[in-house]
Design an enzyme around this catalytic site. Structure first.
Site, PDB file in Angstrom:
ATOM      1  N   HIS A 294      -6.330  79.549  20.012  1.00 20.42           N
ATOM      2  CA  HIS A 294      -6.103  79.368  18.574  1.00 20.42           C
ATOM      3  C   HIS A 294      -5.252  80.501  17.984  1.00 20.42           C
ATOM      4  CE1 HIS A 294      -9.712  81.973  17.779  1.00 20.42           C
ATOM      5  NE2 HIS A 294      -9.043  82.256  16.687  1.00 20.42           N
TER       6      HIS A 294
ATOM      7  N   GLU B 288       2.295 103.472  21.765  1.00 15.18           N
ATOM      8  CA  GLU B 288       2.436 102.011  21.783  1.00 15.18           C
ATOM      9  C   GLU B 288       3.558 101.550  22.709  1.00 15.18           C
ATOM     10  OE1 GLU B 288       2.610 103.912  19.068  1.00 15.18           O
ATOM     11  OE2 GLU B 288       1.231 103.187  17.525  1.00 15.18           O
TER      12      GLU B 288
ATOM     13  N   ASP C  61     -10.830  77.459  24.506  1.00 19.93           N
ATOM     14  CA  ASP C  61     -10.020  78.288  23.592  1.00 19.93           C
ATOM     15  C   ASP C  61      -9.525  79.531  24.340  1.00 19.93           C
ATOM     16  OD1 ASP C  61      -8.826  79.407  21.397  1.00 19.93           O
ATOM     17  OD2 ASP C  61     -10.700  79.912  20.366  1.00 19.93           O
TER      18      ASP C  61
ATOM     19  N   GLY D 248      -9.426  86.427  20.173  1.00 19.22           N
ATOM     20  CA  GLY D 248      -8.570  86.683  21.324  1.00 19.22           C
ATOM     21  C   GLY D 248      -8.941  87.950  22.067  1.00 19.22           C
TER      22      GLY D 248
HETATM   23  N1  ARG Z   1     -11.837  82.735  14.637  1.00 21.83           N
HETATM   24  C1  ARG Z   1     -11.920  84.115  14.259  1.00 21.83           C
HETATM   25  C2  ARG Z   1     -10.534  84.749  14.270  1.00 21.83           C
HETATM   26  O1  ARG Z   1      -9.576  84.046  14.129  1.00 21.83           O
HETATM   27  C3  ARG Z   1     -12.900  84.866  15.117  1.00 21.83           C
HETATM   28  C4  ARG Z   1     -14.232  84.492  14.698  1.00 21.83           C
HETATM   29  C5  ARG Z   1     -15.281  85.203  15.448  1.00 21.83           C
HETATM   30  N2  ARG Z   1     -16.425  85.124  14.598  1.00 21.83           N
HETATM   31  C6  ARG Z   1     -17.593  85.612  14.872  1.00 21.83           C
HETATM   32  N3  ARG Z   1     -18.520  85.491  13.984  1.00 21.83           N
HETATM   33  N4  ARG Z   1     -17.836  86.203  16.013  1.00 21.83           N
HETATM   34  O2  ARG Z   1     -10.371  85.946  14.272  1.00 21.83           O
END
Ligand code: ARG
Length: 242
Positions: A46, A70, A92, A190
């Site tokens: 995602h 970096e 994912d 990620g």
């Molecule tokens: N989907 C979220 C992002 O785009 C990460 C969500 C993780 N959430 C959690 N409660 N562990 O960064």
């Protein structure tokens, strides 16, 4: 606190050397990832905003300041898992092939991965790290890498009607305390969930952050180890240039 690693603390500078920041070409951090090969980054599917909009930064610590450690690379190719489903979040996971290899040094290393099919027992304590934050924070603050430890939650408990009610697939791992308070959050996606030195999970989704009823949900890397190796090394078998 909302929108960053919740309940954790600032990591020691350059102590998590395999973590990378995925940034827009304007330098805005939007996801984390792990360097798994000098040419390859493991992240969440995602986090796919298109290769031409993306820059990968290794050796980073304060994500919005230049520290001289970096290394920057543009993606050559994004390989989201073919079974990734954005409505169920299943599979994912994504690999990014870099245009140029990262140089391994005091600030940049590779993340070891679990073997195909290796499970984790409930209660095993792991560590999740990231630069997650809300971009409307202003541009004044310096965002250092943050980290927090969270125990594995069994899929049975995570799938119970009081929690994710059947939405956790065999390709997902849950982690969090029964009392909540410690979790990954938006912008940490990620990034790696590391157990005994191996990146067993990729930050994927959740319901709020740090909620006692809803642990964080991670992609189970061990279910994709074969796909990872085939994607990385399959490309070398067909190509004699390397
Ligand atoms: N989907 C979220 C992002 O785009 C990460 C969500 C993780 N959430 C959690 N409660 N562990 O960064």
């Amino acid at each position: 606190m909302q929108g960053r690693i919740v309940g954790g603390y600032t990591a020691a500078p350059n102590s998590i050397k395999y973590i990378v920041s995925l940034q827009s070409t304007r330098g805005q951090h939007f996801c984390g990832g792990s360097l798994v090969h000098r040419y390859w980054v493991l992240t969440a599917a995602h986090c796919d905003i298109g290769a031409e909009h993306m820059m990968i930064v290794a050796g980073d610590y304060i994500v919005n300041a230049f520290e001289g450690t970096e290394q920057y690379a543009k993606p050559h190719r994004l390989v989201p898992h073919p079974l990734y489903n954005r409505s169920t979040n299943n599979a994912d996971i994504m690999l990014i092939k870099l245009r140029a290899p990262m140089v391994l040094n005091k600030y940049v290393s590779l993340a070891p991965l679990p073997r195909q099919g290796t499970g984790l027992v409930e209660g095993r304590v792991c560590r999740v790290s990231g630069w997650g934050y809300n971009s409307h924070g202003g541009g004044q603050a310096r965002f250092a890498l943050r980290t927090v430890t969270v125990p594995i939650v069994s899929t049975a408990r995570c799938n119970s009607s009081e929690s994710f009610n059947g939405n956790i697939t065999a390709n997902m791992i849950c982690a969090g305390y029964r009392t909540g308070g410690k979790d990954a959050c938006k912008g940490d996606s990620g990034g790696p969930l590391v157990c005994s030195g191996r990146a067993y999970g990729v930050v994927s989704w959740g319901n709020g952050c740090g909620d006692a009823k809803f642990p964080g949900v991670y992609t189970a890397v061990s279910k994709f180890r074969r796909w990872i190796d085939q994607t990385i090394y399959g490309s070398y078998l067909r190509c004699t240039r390397y």
